[in-house]
Each structure stands twice: as C-alpha cells, then as structure tokens.
Design a protein around this motif. Structure first.
Motif, PDB file in Angstrom:
ATOM      1  N   GLY A  34       0.873  -1.170   0.074  1.00  0.00           N
ATOM      2  CA  GLY A  34      -0.006   0.029  -0.202  1.00  0.00           C
ATOM      3  C   GLY A  34       0.827   1.168   0.094  1.00  0.00           C
ATOM      4  O   GLY A  34       0.433   2.264  -0.766  1.00  0.00           O
ATOM      5  N   PHE A  35       1.829   1.211   0.835  1.00  0.00           N
ATOM      6  CA  PHE A  35       2.695   2.560   0.952  1.00  0.00           C
ATOM      7  C   PHE A  35       3.303   2.654  -0.213  1.00  0.00           C
ATOM      8  O   PHE A  35       3.468   3.707  -0.779  1.00  0.00           O
ATOM      9  CB  PHE A  35       3.745   2.436   1.948  1.00  0.00           C
ATOM     10  CG  PHE A  35       2.996   2.506   3.424  1.00  0.00           C
ATOM     11  CD1 PHE A  35       2.224   3.769   3.777  1.00  0.00           C
ATOM     12  CD2 PHE A  35       3.000   1.578   4.291  1.00  0.00           C
ATOM     13  CE1 PHE A  35       1.822   3.633   4.954  1.00  0.00           C
ATOM     14  CE2 PHE A  35       2.427   1.468   5.717  1.00  0.00           C
ATOM     15  CZ  PHE A  35       1.717   2.784   5.948  1.00  0.00           C
ATOM     16  N   ARG A  65      -9.984   4.422  -0.163  1.00  0.00           N
ATOM     17  CA  ARG A  65     -10.486   5.669   0.587  1.00  0.00           C
ATOM     18  C   ARG A  65      -9.461   6.878   0.534  1.00  0.00           C
ATOM     19  O   ARG A  65      -9.617   7.993   0.143  1.00  0.00           O
ATOM     20  CB  ARG A  65     -10.893   5.428   2.136  1.00  0.00           C
ATOM     21  CG  ARG A  65     -12.128   4.765   2.234  1.00  0.00           C
ATOM     22  CD  ARG A  65     -12.641   4.661   3.757  1.00  0.00           C
ATOM     23  NE  ARG A  65     -13.877   3.992   3.802  1.00  0.00           N
ATOM     24  CZ  ARG A  65     -13.511   2.659   4.456  1.00  0.00           C
ATOM     25  NH1 ARG A  65     -12.511   2.252   5.135  1.00  0.00           N
ATOM     26  NH2 ARG A  65     -14.568   2.107   4.681  1.00  0.00           N
ATOM     27  N   ARG A  66      -8.142   6.386   0.756  1.00  0.00           N
ATOM     28  CA  ARG A  66      -7.037   7.419   0.676  1.00  0.00           C
ATOM     29  C   ARG A  66      -6.750   7.860  -0.843  1.00  0.00           C
ATOM     30  O   ARG A  66      -6.567   8.943  -1.058  1.00  0.00           O
ATOM     31  CB  ARG A  66      -5.895   6.786   1.347  1.00  0.00           C
ATOM     32  CG  ARG A  66      -5.786   6.580   2.551  1.00  0.00           C
ATOM     33  CD  ARG A  66      -4.434   6.161   3.407  1.00  0.00           C
ATOM     34  NE  ARG A  66      -3.470   7.127   3.093  1.00  0.00           N
ATOM     35  CZ  ARG A  66      -2.169   7.127   3.705  1.00  0.00           C
ATOM     36  NH1 ARG A  66      -1.974   5.849   4.544  1.00  0.00           N
ATOM     37  NH2 ARG A  66      -1.483   7.885   3.399  1.00  0.00           N
ATOM     38  N   ILE A  67      -7.025   6.827  -1.772  1.00  0.00           N
ATOM     39  CA  ILE A  67      -6.900   7.407  -2.980  1.00  0.00           C
ATOM     40  C   ILE A  67      -7.921   8.054  -3.372  1.00  0.00           C
ATOM     41  O   ILE A  67      -7.760   9.370  -4.325  1.00  0.00           O
ATOM     42  CB  ILE A  67      -6.748   6.149  -3.935  1.00  0.00           C
ATOM     43  CG1 ILE A  67      -5.499   5.125  -3.771  1.00  0.00           C
ATOM     44  CG2 ILE A  67      -6.965   6.502  -5.471  1.00  0.00           C
ATOM     45  CD1 ILE A  67      -5.464   3.850  -4.434  1.00  0.00           C
ATOM     46  N   GLY A  91     -16.020  -2.326  -0.469  1.00  0.00           N
ATOM     47  CA  GLY A  91     -15.256  -2.030  -1.446  1.00  0.00           C
ATOM     48  C   GLY A  91     -15.803  -0.915  -2.268  1.00  0.00           C
ATOM     49  O   GLY A  91     -15.192   0.086  -2.453  1.00  0.00           O
ATOM     50  N   LEU A  92     -16.999  -0.987  -2.604  1.00  0.00           N
ATOM     51  CA  LEU A  92     -17.793  -0.132  -3.342  1.00  0.00           C
ATOM     52  C   LEU A  92     -18.146   1.085  -2.702  1.00  0.00           C
ATOM     53  O   LEU A  92     -17.851   2.345  -3.227  1.00  0.00           O
ATOM     54  CB  LEU A  92     -19.230  -0.504  -3.772  1.00  0.00           C
ATOM     55  CG  LEU A  92     -18.902  -1.982  -5.013  1.00  0.00           C
ATOM     56  CD1 LEU A  92     -20.296  -2.533  -5.203  1.00  0.00           C
ATOM     57  CD2 LEU A  92     -18.399  -1.472  -6.131  1.00  0.00           C
ATOM     58  N   GLN A  93     -18.517   1.135  -1.378  1.00  0.00           N
ATOM     59  CA  GLN A  93     -18.711   2.217  -0.599  1.00  0.00           C
ATOM     60  C   GLN A  93     -17.335   3.116  -0.328  1.00  0.00           C
ATOM     61  O   GLN A  93     -17.368   4.320   0.056  1.00  0.00           O
ATOM     62  CB  GLN A  93     -19.199   1.796   0.598  1.00  0.00           C
ATOM     63  CG  GLN A  93     -20.850   1.310   0.523  1.00  0.00           C
ATOM     64  CD  GLN A  93     -21.206   1.110   1.823  1.00  0.00           C
ATOM     65  OE1 GLN A  93     -20.792   0.936   2.860  1.00  0.00           O
ATOM     66  NE2 GLN A  93     -22.993   1.032   2.028  1.00  0.00           N
ATOM     67  N   ALA A  94     -16.088   2.281  -0.273  1.00  0.00           N
ATOM     68  CA  ALA A  94     -14.866   2.919  -0.002  1.00  0.00           C
ATOM     69  C   ALA A  94     -14.468   3.889  -1.225  1.00  0.00           C
ATOM     70  O   ALA A  94     -13.607   4.578  -1.484  1.00  0.00           O
ATOM     71  CB  ALA A  94     -13.919   1.978   0.133  1.00  0.00           C
ATOM     72  N   GLY A  95     -15.110   3.660  -2.569  1.00  0.00           N
ATOM     73  CA  GLY A  95     -14.910   4.275  -3.891  1.00  0.00           C
ATOM     74  C   GLY A  95     -14.359   3.639  -4.889  1.00  0.00           C
ATOM     75  O   GLY A  95     -14.260   4.127  -5.831  1.00  0.00           O
ATOM     76  N   ALA A  96     -14.620   2.149  -4.682  1.00  0.00           N
ATOM     77  CA  ALA A  96     -14.186   1.295  -6.000  1.00  0.00           C
ATOM     78  C   ALA A  96     -15.245   1.414  -6.700  1.00  0.00           C
ATOM     79  O   ALA A  96     -16.647   1.695  -6.559  1.00  0.00           O
ATOM     80  CB  ALA A  96     -13.817  -0.092  -5.577  1.00  0.00           C
ATOM     81  N   ASP A  97     -14.839   1.132  -8.149  1.00  0.00           N
ATOM     82  CA  ASP A  97     -15.847   1.337  -9.337  1.00  0.00           C
ATOM     83  C   ASP A  97     -16.378  -0.119  -9.769  1.00  0.00           C
ATOM     84  O   ASP A  97     -17.383  -0.187 -10.389  1.00  0.00           O
ATOM     85  CB  ASP A  97     -15.309   2.077 -10.621  1.00  0.00           C
ATOM     86  CG  ASP A  97     -14.744   3.243 -10.030  1.00  0.00           C
ATOM     87  OD1 ASP A  97     -15.666   4.351 -10.012  1.00  0.00           O
ATOM     88  OD2 ASP A  97     -13.803   3.640  -9.659  1.00  0.00           O
ATOM     89  N   ASP A  98     -15.400  -1.206  -9.466  1.00  0.00           N
ATOM     90  CA  ASP A  98     -15.813  -2.598  -9.903  1.00  0.00           C
ATOM     91  C   ASP A  98     -15.215  -3.388  -9.017  1.00  0.00           C
ATOM     92  O   ASP A  98     -14.158  -2.994  -8.127  1.00  0.00           O
ATOM     93  CB  ASP A  98     -15.661  -2.749 -11.258  1.00  0.00           C
ATOM     94  CG  ASP A  98     -16.407  -3.841 -11.900  1.00  0.00           C
ATOM     95  OD1 ASP A  98     -17.023  -4.471 -11.215  1.00  0.00           O
ATOM     96  OD2 ASP A  98     -16.248  -4.084 -13.084  1.00  0.00           O
ATOM     97  N   TYR A  99     -15.496  -4.451  -9.018  1.00  0.00           N
ATOM     98  CA  TYR A  99     -15.145  -5.674  -8.189  1.00  0.00           C
ATOM     99  C   TYR A  99     -14.953  -7.061  -8.735  1.00  0.00           C
ATOM    100  O   TYR A  99     -15.865  -7.406  -9.618  1.00  0.00           O
ATOM    101  CB  TYR A  99     -16.093  -5.704  -6.923  1.00  0.00           C
ATOM    102  CG  TYR A  99     -15.652  -6.366  -5.516  1.00  0.00           C
ATOM    103  CD1 TYR A  99     -15.557  -7.460  -5.389  1.00  0.00           C
ATOM    104  CD2 TYR A  99     -15.302  -5.316  -4.462  1.00  0.00           C
ATOM    105  CE1 TYR A  99     -15.172  -8.172  -4.343  1.00  0.00           C
ATOM    106  CE2 TYR A  99     -15.138  -5.887  -3.430  1.00  0.00           C
ATOM    107  CZ  TYR A  99     -14.768  -7.239  -3.117  1.00  0.00           C
ATOM    108  OH  TYR A  99     -14.398  -7.765  -1.651  1.00  0.00           O
TER     109      TYR A  99
END
Length: 227
Positions: A34-35, A65-67, A91-99
């Motif tokens: 991640g870092f 979320r950070r992105i 994942g979607l609520q964190a801002g992902a567009d697809d899974y």
C-alpha cells in the motif's frame, strides 16, 4: 496507450496480470504494498488502478479511501479472494468502481478494464458535454458539477449516479437499473448501498438549496424532478 497501476502483493498474480496487460498494449506500473502504491500514484497519472483488497501493510479498503481523497475520478477495480456481499459493498462504498473475485478469467479482467476506461473517458462527439436540470449543471467533459453557480465536489460514483439521473430526468429509476448502469452489477436486495449513495448525492446537491431534486418513489426507486 492506457497507463494502469497494479497494486498486488502476490508476485505470481502480479506477474500474470502485468504480462497479460502488456500484451494487450497497456502500460503497467506495479506496487507490491500500500505505501509503495501511495508514492507511485502521487508521482504519476494513471488511467486506471487495479487494487488488491488484501495487502501486507494497508487494508485495500482503507487504501481505496485514501486514493479517493486525492483523486475522485480515476477508476478503481478491486481484486479480492473474498466474495461475501459485505466485502463487495465495503469496497464499493470506499470508492471502488468495480469488483472482481479471484480466481478470475483474464478475458473478464480485460472486459472490466475496457468498460471502465470507456466510461471514464470524455465523450468523443460534438456535444458541448453540458447537462442541465433546473439550476443544476453537470459537465461530462470536465466532470464538474454545480448548482446555482456553486461548485459541488463529487466522488467518481456520485458523478456517474448524478449523470444517470440527469440523462433520465422525470423518470423513476429502480435500484436494479441504477446498480446495472452505475456499478455494472446485479442489485442485491439484502444490501442498501444504492440508498447510501443516493443519500450521499442528495445531501451534496441539496446543500444550501431550498428545492429538493432527487425524490424517493416508495417501493420503486428514485426520480430527478422538480416539485
């Protein structure tokens, strides 16, 4: 050539994805934690991010979320071995567009990437890209929204949700339809993530405004209309 940032700690999986994408003319930069991903994304501009959920240092949801705090527009495709509904919703609520759940067929990964890139590129047509409804404006080229000349900050999903409403004014949109058009998934009646996102969007476009524009149609869905 589209630039993709691949965040994946499993070296064999990362090598498989990178090799396949490069063979299809994508430019791939790889971060194995991640870092490293944060530094890579800060230093370069990417057309799409492929993000593994299980990372050794930062949880993929937290990283997403950070992105999103720094970049509300770049499409994010989340990869994970977890296939529970709650994991997908998080994942979607964190801002992902697809899974996409592991293991997956590479052709499906390509199809998901192509769909996201098509969706997020400005329309290649002669329109001015401006959608209007009442005092609400949305520029589909710049992805900027405003109401009564006041700028509205939107996440990627909120933008696409608003665009869907503004392309379908005065029409009741079901949760199934919204899930299909904005998330490319079949709506799960056991979750409320559609309602959560509509509520996020509603608060933003109605902040400081007297008139409500997004209305709930009980038992059916939502509609963009003036009272």
């Amino acid at each position: 050539m589209s630039k993709i940032c691949l965040v994946e700690d499993e070296e064999k999986v990362a090598a498989f994805i990178s090799k396949g994408l490069q063979e299809h003319d994508f430019e791939v930069s790889h971060a194995n934690d991640g870092f490293s991903a944060i530094d890579l994304i800060a230093a370069q501009t990417f057309d799409l991010i492929i993000l593994d959920l299980m990372l050794p240092d930062i949880n993929g949801v937290d990283l997403c979320r950070r992105i999103r705090k720094e970049n509300s527009q770049v499409p994010i495709l989340m990869l994970t071995a977890l296939d529970r509904v709650d994991d997908k919703v998080n994942g979607l609520q964190a801002g992902a567009d697809d899974y996409l759940v592991k293991p997956f067929h590479f052709n499906e990964l390509l199809a998901r990437i192509s769909a996201l890139l098509r969706r997020y590129r400005p329309e290649n047509n002669k329109e001015d890209g401006l959608l209007t409804f009442s005092d609400l404006k949305l520029n589909t080229f710049t992805k900027a929204a405003e109401r009564a000349n006041a700028e509205i900050g939107l996440t990627t999903k909120e933008y696409h949700l608003l665009e869907l409403f503004m392309r379908n004014p005065n029409k009741t949109l079901s949760r199934d339809y919204i899930a299909e058009k904005v998330w490319d998934i079949q709506f799960d009646t056991g979750t409320n993530f559609i309602d959560v996102y509509v509520n996020y969007l509603r608060k933003k476009i109605e902040k400081g405004a007297q008139a409500k524009l997004i209305h709930t149609v009980i038992g059916m869905g939502y509609i963009l209309k003036e009272k």
